[in-house]
Design an enzyme around this catalytic site. Structure first.
Site, PDB file in Angstrom:
ATOM      1  N   SER A  68       6.868   2.562   1.439  1.00  0.00           N
ATOM      2  CA  SER A  68       6.179   3.303   1.681  1.00  0.00           C
ATOM      3  C   SER A  68       5.082   3.364   0.813  1.00  0.00           C
ATOM      4  O   SER A  68       4.806   2.390  -0.258  1.00  0.00           O
ATOM      5  CB  SER A  68       7.148   4.406   0.737  1.00  0.00           C
ATOM      6  OG  SER A  68       7.139   5.814   0.700  1.00  0.00           O
ATOM      7  N   ASP A  69       3.834   4.278   0.783  1.00  0.00           N
ATOM      8  CA  ASP A  69       3.108   4.707  -0.196  1.00  0.00           C
ATOM      9  C   ASP A  69       2.585   6.362  -0.214  1.00  0.00           C
ATOM     10  O   ASP A  69       3.135   7.094   0.710  1.00  0.00           O
ATOM     11  CB  ASP A  69       1.984   4.196   0.628  1.00  0.00           C
ATOM     12  CG  ASP A  69       0.450   4.104  -0.845  1.00  0.00           C
ATOM     13  OD1 ASP A  69       1.030   3.059  -1.592  1.00  0.00           O
ATOM     14  OD2 ASP A  69      -0.161   4.473  -0.823  1.00  0.00           O
ATOM     15  N   GLN A  70       2.041   6.880  -1.576  1.00  0.00           N
ATOM     16  CA  GLN A  70       1.794   8.082  -1.139  1.00  0.00           C
ATOM     17  C   GLN A  70       0.705   8.207  -1.975  1.00  0.00           C
ATOM     18  O   GLN A  70      -0.016   7.445  -3.155  1.00  0.00           O
ATOM     19  CB  GLN A  70       3.302   8.929  -2.057  1.00  0.00           C
ATOM     20  CG  GLN A  70       3.117  10.186  -2.471  1.00  0.00           C
ATOM     21  CD  GLN A  70       4.005  10.887  -3.888  1.00  0.00           C
ATOM     22  OE1 GLN A  70       4.102  10.774  -4.572  1.00  0.00           O
ATOM     23  NE2 GLN A  70       4.923  11.658  -2.718  1.00  0.00           N
TER      24      GLN A  70
END
Length: 192
Positions: A68-70
């Protein structure tokens, strides 16, 4: 079921994943998180989420690996993690009275087959009008320097919001559980 591995050192993501009551391990991937030239923010977070999962595939070759990356987007500007008080002040002053869209890239990689699913889940926060004294009080209290956009939605940062909009509030914290459950179900994982 293949064992689950969270490709992240984030305590926020670990807390979210624990809500699903599935056993999992976690490991920090070592990747270059820089944005490519003119790479759209949506493509950036999807690419990085998948690269994080792929970075651990060789050492965890029979796992379902979650990456996951944001990023936070204000207008056309990507707001990353501020890392410092001054940068966090700058980000929150710019966000004051505006809406900030959080784009969370999510990947699920079956490291035994190489099959993967990738998506981006947006979530928008409409910020209150914020003055410098309020911003400074908030930053001294919560110190959200490791959070995109300079606030912790799961904490006192919610006091900076006027409203929110999105399909999955957990995406705001960095791991969209509703979409992750969809991905896990496609891999045959039985969710309690």
């Amino acid at each position: 079921m293949l064992p689950l591995l969270l490709a992240s050192s984030s305590p926020y993501r670990r807390e979210l994943l624990a809500r699903l009551q599935l056993p999992f391990d976690w490991a920090a991937p070592d990747i270059d998180e820089r944005r490519l030239d003119e790479e759209p923010a949506v493509e950036l977070v999807k690419r990085l989420a998948l690269e994080k999962a792929q970075a651990l595939a060789s050492t965890h070759n029979c796992h379902l690996i979650i990456g996951s990356d944001q990023v936070a987007v204000l207008g056309e500007q990507i707001l990353g993690k501020p890392h410092t008080f001054d940068k966090a002040c700058e980000q929150l002053l710019a966000a004051s009275g505006n809406h900030v869209t959080f784009l969370t890239g999510l990947a699920l990689l079956n490291s035994s087959t190489g099959q993967h699913q990738v998506d981006c889940v947006p979530f928008t926060v409409n910020m209150r009008e914020l003055d410098l004294p309020r911003i400074e009080r908030y930053l001294h209290t919560e110190q959200p320097y490791d959070c995109a956009g300079s606030f912790k939605a799961e904490g006192l940062g919610v006091s900076l919001f006027q409203s929110t909009h999105g399909v999955d509030a957990t995406s705001l914290v960095g791991l969209p559980l509703i979409r992750l459950v969809d991905m896990l179900l496609k891999e045959g994982v039985a969710i309690p």
